[in-house]
Design an enzyme around this catalytic site. Sequence first.
Site: not given
Ligand SMILES: Cc1ncc(COP(=O)(O)O)c(C=O)c1O
Lengths: 416, 148
Positions: A206, A209, A232, A129, A372
């Site tokens: 990270d 998910q 999430k 991401h 993203c």
């Molecule tokens: C795999 C992953 N990493 C990071 C993020 C970033 O999360 P946030 O936008 O809540 O900071 C997301 C969310 O879209 C994600 O799916």
Amino acid sequence: MTLLDVATIKADFPIFEKKMRNDARLVYLDSGATSQKPRQVMAAEQYFYTHQNAAVHRGSHLLAEEASAAYEGARETVAAFLGAKSDEIIFTKSATESLNLLAYSFSNSATGRFALGVGDEILLSEMEHHANLIPWQQLAKRTGATLKWFEVTPDGRLDLSQIDQLLSARTKIVALTHQSNVLGTINPITEIAKKAKEHGALFVLDACQSVPHFATDVSKLGVDFVTFSGHKMLGPTGIGVLWGRSELLAAMEPFLFGGSMIETVTMESATWAPAPRKFEAGVPNMAQAVGLAAAINYLEAIGMDKVHEHEVALTTYALEGLQTIKGLTIIGPTNMDSRGGVLSFALDGIHPHDGCQVLDQYGIAVRTGHHCAWPLMRKYGVSGTTRASFYIYNDLADIDALVTGIEATKKYFKVS
Amino acid sequence: MELDSLYQEVILDHYKHPLHKGLSAEKTVQVHHVNPSCGDEITLNLLLEGDVVRDVTWDGVGCSISQASCSIMSDLVHGKSVDHALTILESFSELMSSKGSITGDEEILEDGVALAGVSKFPARVKCALLGWMAFKDAALQGRNEEKK
Ligand SMILES: Cc1ncc(COP(=O)(O)O)c(C=O)c1O
């Protein structure tokens, strides 16, 4: 197939009472972006504001005491959920902030194992991401370090064939996603973390998910840092978590400076409170932390193993259903081997944005675009995908609705 | 269905058979625009002859709305003076920000009025504007080129 009792669960989520366009019911297949919230989470936030609201760790009146107890209680709930120690849990506003906190703390730490320079390497993957890519790109720019990455295979797995070339004594940081937010792939973290450790690299996971979807014990993964977002996992927005090993948090420099994170302050300088306070400058998102704890309690009452089984059952069913549709290509693994409840696909002759618009007419909420993860889109030669992602309030009828909706979309655009 | 106001036949026709798609060899300027929220991209070549738009060609990936809108735009501005083209663009921008309150002037916008329904779908307005914004950028740059 072991599905949860979705009707009972849904009754806890007021949003499902909403009528969508054309009076359709809500088929929410976008939990990968953000989850819906149960009453229990909203009630916990409201309880905090109604009965306990005060700035935590500041002042000694009754409310300040109760607010601090609620906030620290939330920290303990998160710690227990992750198999961690309380003082290893840092509250941030989101996973994005957690990852930036790390990248900036590393560059603020001019010496020791956090310091990077020319010749050092940061190892990522093509399926990250942007939140787990750009902070490292920027760190590399600030320090002169080099970015390296694992590629992905055509079937949506990390290509580990080059791991022994990619990981070396030069590798200072490995930052990987636990489960891809596009492909649904669950990466073999323990295996990679073991190798990373042999080379002395720090491992950042990270877990955006994964933590919401299956039991994640940070003490067993062999990683050094874990980041995720509360929103999430049934929790409120504005609350994220960074877990880090005590000895690392103790040695790291802070990222944000200000109130609450200090030990002593003079006009010329300051010293830092121990972790986690060192990394929580300012009045934190208290009600949101309390809401996150309520979300965790909700998930634990169901059981994370049951949550995962439910999603595996849904995804198995969805993979079968979607693959009966002519012209639909799954982008990501087509079997349930190390795979979670996120499903991306492309439809011949129909751009994701157009498809999504038709599904929306049936109350079906899916996500479209690059998610993203632009480099991953380039890898698969698409400008974007349509993504369905599942959670505890989805059932087989939702997937049937998706399959029927896609057939209707094809009909609408006269694609056979 | 509400959707039919978005996906008019004219739009789907332009989508399937886009005009001026495929980049020309000759150009005064080339611009590349992206829609960062969805990943759609367009490259546009503008050929000016003095102050007249001699040719607009484009290529890219995008949804039916962005592709059709680009097709309509490229046809509309062909042969017009830059100033004239920019007034058409003004008129189209106004239509897009109208939230469905106006239907658009067919004298000025021709097939472009078929996109009026887009203004009721806030998430799609930027799709419809992608090609037009690329043209605007190219026109302003191109004009500077011509002045040199
Ligand atoms: C795999 C992953 N990493 C990071 C993020 C970033 O999360 P946030 O936008 O809540 O900071 C997301 C969310 O879209 C994600 O799916």
